[in-house]
Design an enzyme around this catalytic site. Structure first.
Site, PDB file in Angstrom:
ATOM      1  N   LYS A 178       0.710  -0.948   0.006  1.00  0.00           N
ATOM      2  CA  LYS A 178       0.103  -0.155   0.091  1.00  0.00           C
ATOM      3  C   LYS A 178       0.985   1.384   0.111  1.00  0.00           C
ATOM      4  O   LYS A 178       0.463   2.351   0.169  1.00  0.00           O
ATOM      5  CB  LYS A 178      -0.880  -0.087   1.372  1.00  0.00           C
ATOM      6  CG  LYS A 178      -2.327  -0.842   1.130  1.00  0.00           C
ATOM      7  CD  LYS A 178      -2.875  -0.485   2.511  1.00  0.00           C
ATOM      8  CE  LYS A 178      -4.433  -0.948   2.209  1.00  0.00           C
ATOM      9  NZ  LYS A 178      -4.924  -0.643   3.455  1.00  0.00           N
ATOM     10  N   ARG A 215     -16.357   5.047  15.190  1.00  0.00           N
ATOM     11  CA  ARG A 215     -16.877   6.407  14.848  1.00  0.00           C
ATOM     12  C   ARG A 215     -18.300   6.175  14.589  1.00  0.00           C
ATOM     13  O   ARG A 215     -19.156   6.928  15.128  1.00  0.00           O
ATOM     14  CB  ARG A 215     -16.175   6.829  13.445  1.00  0.00           C
ATOM     15  CG  ARG A 215     -14.873   7.370  13.655  1.00  0.00           C
ATOM     16  CD  ARG A 215     -14.064   7.711  12.162  1.00  0.00           C
ATOM     17  NE  ARG A 215     -14.183   6.634  11.661  1.00  0.00           N
ATOM     18  CZ  ARG A 215     -13.248   6.204  10.447  1.00  0.00           C
ATOM     19  NH1 ARG A 215     -12.470   7.377  10.200  1.00  0.00           N
ATOM     20  NH2 ARG A 215     -13.223   5.176   9.739  1.00  0.00           N
ATOM     21  N   SER A 275      -8.436  10.287   8.506  1.00  0.00           N
ATOM     22  CA  SER A 275      -7.159  10.744   7.532  1.00  0.00           C
ATOM     23  C   SER A 275      -7.445  11.052   6.274  1.00  0.00           C
ATOM     24  O   SER A 275      -6.843  11.853   5.713  1.00  0.00           O
ATOM     25  CB  SER A 275      -6.132   9.879   7.836  1.00  0.00           C
ATOM     26  OG  SER A 275      -5.665   9.514   9.363  1.00  0.00           O
TER      27      SER A 275
HETATM   28  O1  PNS Z   1      -6.031   2.966   9.910  1.00  0.00           O
HETATM   29  P1  PNS Z   1      -6.409   1.702   9.059  1.00  0.00           P
HETATM   30  O2  PNS Z   1      -6.144   1.701   7.480  1.00  0.00           O
HETATM   31  O3  PNS Z   1      -7.942   1.202   9.218  1.00  0.00           O
HETATM   32  O4  PNS Z   1      -5.678   0.498   9.696  1.00  0.00           O
HETATM   33  C1  PNS Z   1      -5.695  -0.820   9.251  1.00  0.00           C
HETATM   34  C2  PNS Z   1      -4.802  -1.894  10.032  1.00  0.00           C
HETATM   35  C3  PNS Z   1      -3.315  -1.540   9.657  1.00  0.00           C
HETATM   36  C4  PNS Z   1      -5.120  -1.922  11.264  1.00  0.00           C
HETATM   37  C5  PNS Z   1      -5.256  -3.117   9.329  1.00  0.00           C
HETATM   38  O5  PNS Z   1      -5.290  -3.015   7.915  1.00  0.00           O
HETATM   39  C6  PNS Z   1      -4.348  -4.250   9.830  1.00  0.00           C
HETATM   40  O6  PNS Z   1      -4.396  -4.748  10.789  1.00  0.00           O
HETATM   41  N1  PNS Z   1      -3.303  -4.676   8.873  1.00  0.00           N
HETATM   42  C7  PNS Z   1      -2.464  -5.592   9.139  1.00  0.00           C
HETATM   43  C8  PNS Z   1      -2.516  -6.786   8.229  1.00  0.00           C
HETATM   44  C9  PNS Z   1      -3.576  -7.947   8.886  1.00  0.00           C
HETATM   45  O7  PNS Z   1      -3.208  -8.335  10.013  1.00  0.00           O
HETATM   46  N2  PNS Z   1      -4.458  -8.146   8.242  1.00  0.00           N
HETATM   47  C10 PNS Z   1      -5.799  -9.029   8.607  1.00  0.00           C
HETATM   48  C11 PNS Z   1      -6.746  -8.362   9.306  1.00  0.00           C
HETATM   49  S1  PNS Z   1      -7.766  -9.298  10.030  1.00  0.00           S
END
Ligand code: PNS
Length: 169
Positions: free
Chosen positions: A41, A92, A129
């Site tokens: 990403k 939220r 964000s």
């Molecule tokens: O601020 P965001 O973009 O909502 O954060 C999302 C985040 C980074 C918390 C989520 O995408 C995440 O936990 N990513 C790590 C990869 C992972 O563990 N994926 C499986 C989720 S069930």
């Protein structure tokens, strides 16, 4: 020792994030704010992982029990490696709930971890964000939504982006 993680992209950190971290720091002995640094990403981000971490360190320096870290790969692996049993997420609105519930259930099916949802304070319920970046990009005032040092970096980065885009036209 009750240790929790507040995970996210934080591109950039907003006052809404800081509100959730602050409330998590009152509930847990230690809170790690963990920035997802997945390379897949990376091109979609306005700020690099290092820049996002610098801003988060500045934003959380007033909390003695909060540290900032980066992680790549699964959040559950980060939790296992750091002996963390609680994931804190801000909610939220109902629209957040479906996806957050799905992630919480997936994460708890992978390792022994609970997700704790903290309702966002009403003044930040619209804050994201992505919206901050969009509003700032079109000249809107986001000074009430992010810390001043984030606003400064945002202003500079968006000016750089606009200059790069107009040079490419
Ligand atoms: O601020 P965001 O973009 O909502 O954060 C999302 C985040 C980074 C918390 C989520 O995408 C995440 O936990 N990513 C790590 C990869 C992972 O563990 N994926 C499986 C989720 S069930």
């Amino acid at each position: 020792m009750r240790r929790a993680v507040c995970p996210g992209s934080f591109d950039p950190v907003t006052n809404g994030h800081i509100d959730i971290v602050s409330r998590a720091s009152a509930l847990f002995d230690e809170v790690v704010v963990a920035i997802g640094v997945n390379k897949s990403k990376a091109s979609a981000r306005l700020f690099s992982a290092e820049e996002r971490m610098e801003m988060l360190r500045e934003a959380t320096k007033g909390f003695d029990n909060v540290t900032v870290a980066g992680f790549s790969g699964l959040l559950t692996t980060f939790c296992q490696e750091n002996d963390i049993r609680a994931i804190v997420k801000g909610l939220r609105a109902v629209s957040d709930f479906d996806y957050e519930l799905q992630m919480a259930q997936m994460n708890s099916s992978l390792v022994d971890v609970e997700t704790v949802f903290i309702p966002t304070s009403p003044e930040y319920s619209f804050l994201a964000s992505s919206l901050v970046k969009e509003v700032a990009m079109f000249g809107g005032d986001v000074s009430a939504l992010v810390p001043p040092f984030v606003l400064d970096r945002l202003t500079v980065r968006l000016a750089e982006k606009r200059a790069a885009e107009s040079a490419g036209e």
